[in-house]
Structure formats: C-alpha cells, structure tokens
Design a protein around this motif. Sequence first.
Motif, PDB file in Angstrom:
ATOM      1  N   GLY A   1      44.466  32.754  49.361  1.00  0.00           N
ATOM      2  CA  GLY A   1      43.780  33.699  50.227  1.00  0.00           C
ATOM      3  C   GLY A   1      44.494  33.832  51.543  1.00  0.00           C
ATOM      4  O   GLY A   1      45.231  32.943  51.964  1.00  0.00           O
ATOM      5  N   ARG A   2      44.237  34.965  52.152  1.00  0.00           N
ATOM      6  CA  ARG A   2      44.743  35.209  53.493  1.00  0.00           C
ATOM      7  C   ARG A   2      43.938  36.342  54.105  1.00  0.00           C
ATOM      8  O   ARG A   2      43.325  37.133  53.394  1.00  0.00           O
ATOM      9  CB  ARG A   2      46.239  35.490  53.498  1.00  0.00           C
ATOM     10  N   ILE A   3      43.969  36.398  55.407  1.00  0.00           N
ATOM     11  CA  ILE A   3      43.322  37.507  56.109  1.00  0.00           C
ATOM     12  C   ILE A   3      44.314  38.654  56.094  1.00  0.00           C
ATOM     13  O   ILE A   3      45.417  38.549  56.634  1.00  0.00           O
ATOM     14  CB  ILE A   3      42.934  37.097  57.539  1.00  0.00           C
ATOM     15  N   MET A   4      43.938  39.718  55.406  1.00  0.00           N
ATOM     16  CA  MET A   4      44.864  40.843  55.210  1.00  0.00           C
ATOM     17  C   MET A   4      44.068  42.110  54.939  1.00  0.00           C
ATOM     18  O   MET A   4      42.907  42.061  54.558  1.00  0.00           O
ATOM     19  CB  MET A   4      45.809  40.560  54.041  1.00  0.00           C
ATOM     20  N   ASN A   5      44.722  43.223  55.119  1.00  0.00           N
ATOM     21  CA  ASN A   5      44.098  44.510  54.834  1.00  0.00           C
ATOM     22  C   ASN A   5      44.445  44.887  53.397  1.00  0.00           C
ATOM     23  O   ASN A   5      45.346  45.669  53.147  1.00  0.00           O
ATOM     24  CB  ASN A   5      44.574  45.562  55.831  1.00  0.00           C
ATOM     25  N   ASP A   6      43.718  44.301  52.459  1.00  0.00           N
ATOM     26  CA  ASP A   6      43.971  44.526  51.037  1.00  0.00           C
ATOM     27  C   ASP A   6      42.797  45.267  50.417  1.00  0.00           C
ATOM     28  O   ASP A   6      41.899  45.733  51.116  1.00  0.00           O
ATOM     29  CB  ASP A   6      44.208  43.178  50.332  1.00  0.00           C
ATOM     30  N   TYR A   7      42.775  45.312  49.102  1.00  0.00           N
ATOM     31  CA  TYR A   7      41.706  46.009  48.389  1.00  0.00           C
ATOM     32  C   TYR A   7      40.337  45.390  48.641  1.00  0.00           C
ATOM     33  O   TYR A   7      39.327  46.076  48.626  1.00  0.00           O
ATOM     34  CB  TYR A   7      41.987  46.011  46.877  1.00  0.00           C
ATOM     35  N   GLY A   8      40.286  44.088  48.874  1.00  0.00           N
ATOM     36  CA  GLY A   8      39.022  43.395  49.078  1.00  0.00           C
ATOM     37  C   GLY A   8      38.665  43.158  50.536  1.00  0.00           C
ATOM     38  O   GLY A   8      37.755  42.400  50.835  1.00  0.00           O
ATOM     39  N   HIS A   9      39.365  43.833  51.454  1.00  0.00           N
ATOM     40  CA  HIS A   9      39.183  43.616  52.895  1.00  0.00           C
ATOM     41  C   HIS A   9      37.751  43.938  53.326  1.00  0.00           C
ATOM     42  O   HIS A   9      37.231  45.002  53.015  1.00  0.00           O
ATOM     43  CB  HIS A   9      40.165  44.501  53.668  1.00  0.00           C
ATOM     44  N   ILE A  10      37.139  42.978  54.022  1.00  0.00           N
ATOM     45  CA  ILE A  10      35.804  43.188  54.596  1.00  0.00           C
ATOM     46  C   ILE A  10      35.907  43.301  56.113  1.00  0.00           C
ATOM     47  O   ILE A  10      35.369  44.213  56.711  1.00  0.00           O
ATOM     48  CB  ILE A  10      34.834  42.048  54.198  1.00  0.00           C
ATOM     49  N   ASP A  11      36.596  42.333  56.736  1.00  0.00           N
ATOM     50  CA  ASP A  11      36.801  42.371  58.180  1.00  0.00           C
ATOM     51  C   ASP A  11      38.002  41.476  58.525  1.00  0.00           C
ATOM     52  O   ASP A  11      38.529  40.791  57.660  1.00  0.00           O
ATOM     53  CB  ASP A  11      35.540  41.969  58.948  1.00  0.00           C
ATOM     54  N   ASP A  12      38.375  41.495  59.792  1.00  0.00           N
ATOM     55  CA  ASP A  12      39.584  40.784  60.213  1.00  0.00           C
ATOM     56  C   ASP A  12      39.411  39.276  60.360  1.00  0.00           C
ATOM     57  O   ASP A  12      40.353  38.597  60.758  1.00  0.00           O
ATOM     58  CB  ASP A  12      40.121  41.380  61.521  1.00  0.00           C
ATOM     59  N   GLY A  13      38.244  38.749  60.006  1.00  0.00           N
ATOM     60  CA  GLY A  13      38.037  37.313  60.046  1.00  0.00           C
ATOM     61  C   GLY A  13      37.743  36.708  58.684  1.00  0.00           C
ATOM     62  O   GLY A  13      37.477  35.513  58.586  1.00  0.00           O
ATOM     63  N   THR A  14      37.795  37.542  57.646  1.00  0.00           N
ATOM     64  CA  THR A  14      37.443  37.084  56.303  1.00  0.00           C
ATOM     65  C   THR A  14      38.665  37.080  55.393  1.00  0.00           C
ATOM     66  O   THR A  14      39.230  38.144  55.128  1.00  0.00           O
ATOM     67  CB  THR A  14      36.354  37.995  55.688  1.00  0.00           C
ATOM     68  N   PRO A  15      39.069  35.911  54.916  1.00  0.00           N
ATOM     69  CA  PRO A  15      40.176  35.873  53.957  1.00  0.00           C
ATOM     70  C   PRO A  15      39.792  36.554  52.635  1.00  0.00           C
ATOM     71  O   PRO A  15      38.657  36.439  52.178  1.00  0.00           O
ATOM     72  CB  PRO A  15      40.424  34.377  53.742  1.00  0.00           C
ATOM     73  N   SER A  16      40.754  37.238  52.063  1.00  0.00           N
ATOM     74  CA  SER A  16      40.619  37.827  50.732  1.00  0.00           C
ATOM     75  C   SER A  16      41.354  36.930  49.753  1.00  0.00           C
ATOM     76  O   SER A  16      42.412  36.396  50.074  1.00  0.00           O
ATOM     77  CB  SER A  16      41.257  39.213  50.684  1.00  0.00           C
ATOM     78  N   LEU A  17      40.800  36.803  48.558  1.00  0.00           N
ATOM     79  CA  LEU A  17      41.364  35.912  47.554  1.00  0.00           C
ATOM     80  C   LEU A  17      42.064  36.663  46.431  1.00  0.00           C
ATOM     81  O   LEU A  17      41.712  37.794  46.109  1.00  0.00           O
ATOM     82  CB  LEU A  17      40.262  35.065  46.913  1.00  0.00           C
ATOM     83  N   ALA A  18      43.005  35.970  45.822  1.00  0.00           N
ATOM     84  CA  ALA A  18      43.632  36.399  44.570  1.00  0.00           C
ATOM     85  C   ALA A  18      43.713  35.156  43.687  1.00  0.00           C
ATOM     86  O   ALA A  18      43.897  34.042  44.183  1.00  0.00           O
ATOM     87  CB  ALA A  18      45.031  36.958  44.823  1.00  0.00           C
ATOM     88  N   ILE A  19      43.555  35.357  42.387  1.00  0.00           N
ATOM     89  CA  ILE A  19      43.610  34.236  41.458  1.00  0.00           C
ATOM     90  C   ILE A  19      44.237  34.705  40.161  1.00  0.00           C
ATOM     91  O   ILE A  19      44.041  35.858  39.744  1.00  0.00           O
ATOM     92  CB  ILE A  19      42.212  33.637  41.181  1.00  0.00           C
ATOM     93  N   SER A  20      45.001  33.843  39.534  1.00  0.00           N
ATOM     94  CA  SER A  20      45.488  34.140  38.185  1.00  0.00           C
ATOM     95  C   SER A  20      45.936  32.851  37.506  1.00  0.00           C
ATOM     96  O   SER A  20      46.240  31.855  38.157  1.00  0.00           O
ATOM     97  CB  SER A  20      46.633  35.161  38.198  1.00  0.00           C
ATOM     98  N   LEU A  21      45.934  32.927  36.209  1.00  0.00           N
ATOM     99  CA  LEU A  21      46.392  31.829  35.361  1.00  0.00           C
ATOM    100  C   LEU A  21      47.353  32.410  34.348  1.00  0.00           C
ATOM    101  O   LEU A  21      47.201  33.570  33.933  1.00  0.00           O
ATOM    102  CB  LEU A  21      45.213  31.206  34.602  1.00  0.00           C
ATOM    103  N   TYR A  22      48.313  31.615  33.937  1.00  0.00           N
ATOM    104  CA  TYR A  22      49.158  32.061  32.836  1.00  0.00           C
ATOM    105  C   TYR A  22      48.283  32.203  31.591  1.00  0.00           C
ATOM    106  O   TYR A  22      47.298  31.474  31.412  1.00  0.00           O
ATOM    107  CB  TYR A  22      50.300  31.075  32.596  1.00  0.00           C
ATOM    108  N   LYS A  23      48.636  33.155  30.741  1.00  0.00           N
ATOM    109  CA  LYS A  23      47.781  33.534  29.612  1.00  0.00           C
ATOM    110  C   LYS A  23      47.296  32.371  28.756  1.00  0.00           C
ATOM    111  O   LYS A  23      46.132  32.303  28.402  1.00  0.00           O
ATOM    112  CB  LYS A  23      48.487  34.575  28.746  1.00  0.00           C
ATOM    113  N   GLY A  24      48.130  31.431  28.438  1.00  0.00           N
ATOM    114  CA  GLY A  24      47.733  30.335  27.573  1.00  0.00           C
ATOM    115  C   GLY A  24      46.746  29.358  28.188  1.00  0.00           C
ATOM    116  O   GLY A  24      46.253  28.463  27.507  1.00  0.00           O
ATOM    117  N   TYR A  25      46.427  29.545  29.470  1.00  0.00           N
ATOM    118  CA  TYR A  25      45.560  28.613  30.173  1.00  0.00           C
ATOM    119  C   TYR A  25      44.235  29.239  30.589  1.00  0.00           C
ATOM    120  O   TYR A  25      43.429  28.606  31.267  1.00  0.00           O
ATOM    121  CB  TYR A  25      46.296  28.052  31.401  1.00  0.00           C
ATOM    122  N   ARG A  26      44.001  30.461  30.168  1.00  0.00           N
ATOM    123  CA  ARG A  26      42.761  31.160  30.526  1.00  0.00           C
ATOM    124  C   ARG A  26      41.629  30.741  29.596  1.00  0.00           C
ATOM    125  O   ARG A  26      41.848  30.277  28.488  1.00  0.00           O
ATOM    126  CB  ARG A  26      42.984  32.667  30.453  1.00  0.00           C
TER     127      ARG A  26
END
Length: 158
Positions: free
Chosen positions: A73-98
């Motif tokens: 996560g980081r505070i950024m102006n991305d697709y999930g941006h709410i405000d300038d104090g809220t970190p947005s998250l991204a998550i992923s796993l390699y296919k065999g581990y989902r």
Amino acid sequence: MEYTIRHFRESEYPLLEDFLYEAIFIPEGIAPPPREIVYRPELQVYVEGFGSRKGDIALCAESDGKIVGAVWGRIMNDYGHIDDGTPSLAISLYKGYRGQGIGTALMRKIIDTYRAEGFKRLSLAVQKANYAVKLYKKVGFITVSENDEEYIMQVVSE
C-alpha cells in the motif's frame, strides 16, 4: 502449504512490478494484456519509487524460499483513492498459490501493520466481477462507492 508472511526487503521492491501485473484482473475468456502494461503511468503509481514515501508498506508470503504473494500500500492517487491520508492497497498471488488462504492472511496482516503505524483507514478498488471481492469483505472492507465496473472499498481501524 507452509508459508511465512514478512516485510519486503528493499532489494525485493522490484518484484512489486511482477505482482502488479499479476494483480490485473482478467475476466474469463479475455486474453491477458502485454506485460508492458505495468509501465503505464496509471499503474506505475503503485510501484515507482516504492519505499520512499510515508505509508509505503509491502508484505510478502514466502514459501520454500520463494515469494509467492504480495500485498502493498501507499498513499497515491490511484483507482481506489479516497483521500490524501489513506493508503490504497494492491494484492496478488502467483496463480498456483491462490485459493489457499494466503491472500486472506496477507490482507489481515497488512491491516494490522497499518493500524500499528497509526493509519485509520485503507482503501482499494476492485472490479465487480473479481472473485477477490469476497476476500475483501471477509477481512472487513465495505463498499463506499462504485461505478459501472468497480467498487471502491475501505476498511476502518478502531
């Protein structure tokens, strides 16, 4: 499967581009985009200069000495941006581990990690058709807005 969750080491931050690519939701029957898509400015905000800003936190799941999943996560102006104090998250796993609980464990750990750092909210954007919506709800995220394709979700720490 045995795995451990730990913080990314600074030397491992370049791997976030691989996990960014893995995080792209590809609906059934659609060809995956070229790997170079991660270099588009709207995606580079997730990884460029990672570790250099307040709120940059990355955790990984490691199994047999290999990083198999990541949440960051980081505070950024991305697709999930709410405000300038809220970190947005991204998550992923390699296919065999989902589908083995690793993503849930990663999400719970990063929520706890941000809470310990004093952050009150986290956000993310997810396409409505993405099976991960169930995961996000399970760990406490709620939908705060939506458009035709995506939910904007947040979790609030007490």
